[in-house]
Design an enzyme around this catalytic site. Structure first.
Site, PDB file in Angstrom:
ATOM      1  N   ASP A   1     -51.351  32.420 -25.077  1.00 20.75           N
ATOM      2  CA  ASP A   1     -50.868  31.624 -26.195  1.00 20.75           C
ATOM      3  C   ASP A   1     -51.109  32.410 -27.480  1.00 20.75           C
ATOM      4  O   ASP A   1     -52.261  32.682 -27.839  1.00 20.75           O
ATOM      5  CB  ASP A   1     -51.634  30.295 -26.206  1.00 20.75           C
ATOM      6  N   ILE A   2     -50.053  32.774 -28.173  1.00 18.24           N
ATOM      7  CA  ILE A   2     -50.179  33.617 -29.362  1.00 18.24           C
ATOM      8  C   ILE A   2     -50.997  32.950 -30.471  1.00 18.24           C
ATOM      9  O   ILE A   2     -51.605  33.622 -31.288  1.00 18.24           O
ATOM     10  CB  ILE A   2     -48.796  34.078 -29.879  1.00 18.24           C
TER      11      ILE A   2
ATOM     12  N   GLY B   1     -35.742  32.531 -25.954  1.00 13.16           N
ATOM     13  CA  GLY B   1     -35.678  31.105 -25.614  1.00 13.16           C
ATOM     14  C   GLY B   1     -34.314  30.527 -25.937  1.00 13.16           C
ATOM     15  O   GLY B   1     -33.300  30.928 -25.362  1.00 13.16           O
TER      16      GLY B   1
ATOM     17  N   ASN C   1     -37.029  30.438 -37.771  1.00 14.84           N
ATOM     18  CA  ASN C   1     -35.605  30.281 -38.034  1.00 14.84           C
ATOM     19  C   ASN C   1     -35.377  30.629 -39.511  1.00 14.84           C
ATOM     20  O   ASN C   1     -36.333  30.823 -40.255  1.00 14.84           O
ATOM     21  CB  ASN C   1     -35.114  28.870 -37.668  1.00 14.84           C
TER      22      ASN C   1
ATOM     23  N   ASP D   1     -42.490  28.894 -32.905  1.00 16.30           N
ATOM     24  CA  ASP D   1     -42.475  28.520 -34.319  1.00 16.30           C
ATOM     25  C   ASP D   1     -43.222  27.201 -34.544  1.00 16.30           C
ATOM     26  O   ASP D   1     -44.104  27.102 -35.400  1.00 16.30           O
ATOM     27  CB  ASP D   1     -41.022  28.412 -34.791  1.00 16.30           C
TER      28      ASP D   1
END
Length: 176
Positions: free
Chosen positions: A11-12, A125, A25, A35
């Site tokens: 998990d970043i 994604g 975005n 995001d």
């Protein structure tokens, strides 16, 4: 493999680096996937910085990158980059824009004296970039940048799922 590149599955939002990269975005106002997770975990300070960026320059164009605080994240900074939406009709342009997203994120890192940076899998994604091609572009872009820059000491590719982890692993360790 380049000893300045590391691969992990995880998990970043839990990575301890100077900066993590967000797959933003163009609005910079948060969204789903990586995001959304970064904005939720990092807290309102990230969104507040995004508002300031929007006031200064408007949106963040595809392939470009901007930097904010890391808020409550373990990383000090978040570099927000906008990956391209892929389709068969724009695949060549999308490849260039994806390369730009990696390169411009690294440029922002250098300008801000960042030595360690973690990347998620950009554009794979809901932006539909083929995973194998996206991984090849990511790795090639980072290796090329690192060849010309010694400031960045470590780049970590963070894969959230097993499929992407295996693709990166195959590409990164194929030469050994």
């Amino acid at each position: 493999m380049n000893n300045r590149i590391e691969l992990i599955k995880g998990d970043i939002t839990k990575i301890h680096t100077d900066a993590i990269v967000n797959t933003a975005n163009t609005s910079l106002l948060g969204g789903g996937g990586v995001d959304g997770a970064i904005h939720r975990t990092g807290g309102k300070a990230i969104l507040e910085d995004c508002y300031k960026i929007r006031e200064r320059q408007g949106s963040c164009k595809t392939g470009e990158a901007v930097i904010t605080t890391g808020g409550k994240l373990p990383a000090k900074y978040v570099i927000h980059t906008v990956g391209p939406v892929w389709s068969k009709s724009n695949s060549v342009k999308a490849e260039q824009l994806l390369e730009n997203a990696y390169r411009n994120s690294l440029k922002v890192a250098v300008v801000n004296n960042i030595e360690t940076i973690a990347f998620p899998n950009i554009s794979i994604g809901i932006y539909h970039f083929p995973k194998q091609e996206a991984a090849e572009i990511a790795i090639d872009s980072v290796k090329t940048f690192l060849d010309g820059n010694n400031q960045i000491k470590k780049v970590i590719f963070v894969c959230f799922d097993e499929e992407n982890y295996q693709i990166y692993k195959m590409l990164l360790y194929a030469d050994q």
